[in-house]
Design a protein around this motif. Structure first.
Motif, short mmCIF file in Angstrom:
data_model
loop_
_atom_site.label_atom_id
_atom_site.label_comp_id
_atom_site.label_asym_id
_atom_site.label_seq_id
_atom_site.Cartn_x
_atom_site.Cartn_y
_atom_site.Cartn_z
N LEU A 129 0.86 -1.19 0.00
CA LEU A 129 0.00 0.00 0.00
C LEU A 129 0.89 1.24 0.00
CD1 LEU A 129 -3.13 0.00 0.22
CD2 LEU A 129 -2.83 0.63 2.61
N PRO A 130 0.76 2.13 -0.98
CA PRO A 130 1.65 3.30 -1.01
C PRO A 130 1.31 4.31 0.09
CG PRO A 130 0.07 3.40 -2.82
CD PRO A 130 -0.17 2.10 -2.11
N LYS A 131 2.35 4.81 0.73
CA LYS A 131 2.20 5.88 1.72
C LYS A 131 3.08 7.03 1.26
CE LYS A 131 2.77 2.50 4.03
NZ LYS A 131 2.59 1.05 4.04
N VAL A 132 2.54 8.24 1.26
CA VAL A 132 3.29 9.40 0.78
C VAL A 132 3.72 10.24 1.99
CG1 VAL A 132 3.23 11.47 -0.68
CG2 VAL A 132 1.97 9.41 -1.37
N TYR A 133 5.00 10.60 1.99
CA TYR A 133 5.57 11.41 3.08
C TYR A 133 6.20 12.66 2.51
CZ TYR A 133 5.11 7.16 5.84
OH TYR A 133 4.60 6.07 6.49
N GLU A 134 6.08 13.76 3.24
CA GLU A 134 6.78 14.99 2.88
C GLU A 134 7.79 15.28 3.98
OE1 GLU A 134 3.17 17.04 0.33
OE2 GLU A 134 3.62 17.77 2.35
N ALA A 135 9.06 15.26 3.59
CA ALA A 135 10.13 15.44 4.57
C ALA A 135 10.82 16.77 4.33
CB ALA A 135 11.14 14.30 4.47
N ARG A 136 10.85 17.60 5.36
CA ARG A 136 11.63 18.84 5.30
C ARG A 136 13.06 18.45 5.67
NH1 ARG A 136 11.36 23.19 2.46
NH2 ARG A 136 9.13 23.40 2.71
N LEU A 137 14.02 18.80 4.79
CA LEU A 137 15.39 18.31 4.96
C LEU A 137 16.31 19.39 5.53
CD1 LEU A 137 15.70 16.62 1.45
CD2 LEU A 137 15.02 15.53 3.62
N LYS A 138 17.34 18.92 6.22
CA LYS A 138 18.32 19.86 6.79
C LYS A 138 19.18 20.47 5.68
CE LYS A 138 21.78 20.41 10.25
NZ LYS A 138 22.14 20.27 11.55
N HIS A 139 19.58 19.63 4.71
CA HIS A 139 20.45 20.10 3.63
C HIS A 139 19.73 19.92 2.29
CE1 HIS A 139 23.51 19.76 6.69
NE2 HIS A 139 23.21 18.49 6.85
N PRO A 140 20.02 20.75 1.31
CA PRO A 140 19.44 20.53 -0.03
C PRO A 140 19.83 19.14 -0.54
CG PRO A 140 20.61 22.64 0.09
CD PRO A 140 20.92 21.92 1.35
N MET A 141 18.89 18.48 -1.22
CA MET A 141 19.19 17.14 -1.75
C MET A 141 19.52 17.24 -3.22
SD MET A 141 16.96 13.64 -1.48
CE MET A 141 17.49 13.27 0.18
#
Ligand code: URA
Length: 228
Positions: A129-141
């Motif tokens: 089952l797909p789960k979508v997450y939004e992660a605010r990152l410390k460094h640019p990816m």
């Protein structure tokens, strides 16, 4: 189904307590106030009111909660209140449990149900089952790190790599990740595995179900299982 059994099945107390609620005239159905606890009703699709609060009959309870930060998904929370404390008493009495877990500091869409088979089905790795997450990152990816998340990274508890189904970077420090597995701290550990750090994590989607924009943090709503 007898009226007292109806209230009992929905978590309003023991059969005896539910009979008392009915005798006291606190139950209303379609504008009437039935006072015989043994009166028979067809529960399918029934809406009733208890002490003026509307309540739909559900054979199994399934709700979504907009999980705020600083709540634990554990049934025995250690440092913060349980997400269950955000739900009304009858749902807790029915024994609803989270479908999978979000970390204490993660926000977003959490499903809860008293249907054990549903929990098993929706958390089983084979279901994907797909789960979508939004992660605010410390460094640019960068693009290389994004590609590594899609190709699969090795976490410290298992040599088999785990890969994201989708990884988008709407902003250099905002990662939108779709996962079909649900390992412990999976997003945070995948991001750490590519040399970055999650500073805030939010889940806007579980299966096909998106967190409604008008469901504020801490609020809950009934869900139809076919919508997930
Ligand atoms: N991955 C995490 O690291 N934390 C969550 O709460 C959910 C997924």
């Amino acid at each position: 189904m007898q009226l007292q059994q109806l209230l009992f099945s929905q978590g309003f107390g023991s059969r005896h307590e539910c009979a008392g609620l009915i005798v006291q005239g606190r139950l209303r159905i379609a504008g009437a106030t039935p006072t015989d606890p043994y009166e028979e009703v067809d529960p399918e699709g029934l809406e009733f009111e208890l002490d003026g609060q509307p309540w739909p009959y559900r054979e199994k309870a399934l709700v979504m909660l907009h999980k705020p930060p600083h709540y634990e998904c554990s049934m025995k929370p250690k440092h913060h209140p349980s997400v269950l404390s955000l739900l009304p008493g009858p749902l807790r009495v029915r024994g609803v449990q989270p479908v999978g877990r979000l970390d204490e500091d993660t926000t977003g869409l959490l499903l809860l149900t008293d249907d054990g088979a549903l929990i098993h089905r929706w958390t089983h790795p084979k279901k994907k089952l797909p789960k979508v997450y939004e992660a605010r990152l410390k460094h640019p990816m960068d693009e290389a790190a994004r590609q590594r998340l899609l190709a699969g990274v090795v976490l410290d508890d298992d040599p088999a790599p785990v890969a994201a189904t989708a990884a988008e970077l709407p902003e250099p420090t905002l990662l939108r990740l779709t996962l079909t597995s649900g390992r412990y701290h999976q997003v945070k550990r995948m991001v750490a595995a590519v040399g970055n750090r999650v500073e805030a994590l939010h889940r806007p989607q579980f299966g096909r179900l998106a967190l409604p924009p008008d469901l504020t943090p801490g609020a809950w709503r009934w869900v139809d299982a076919t919508a997930v």
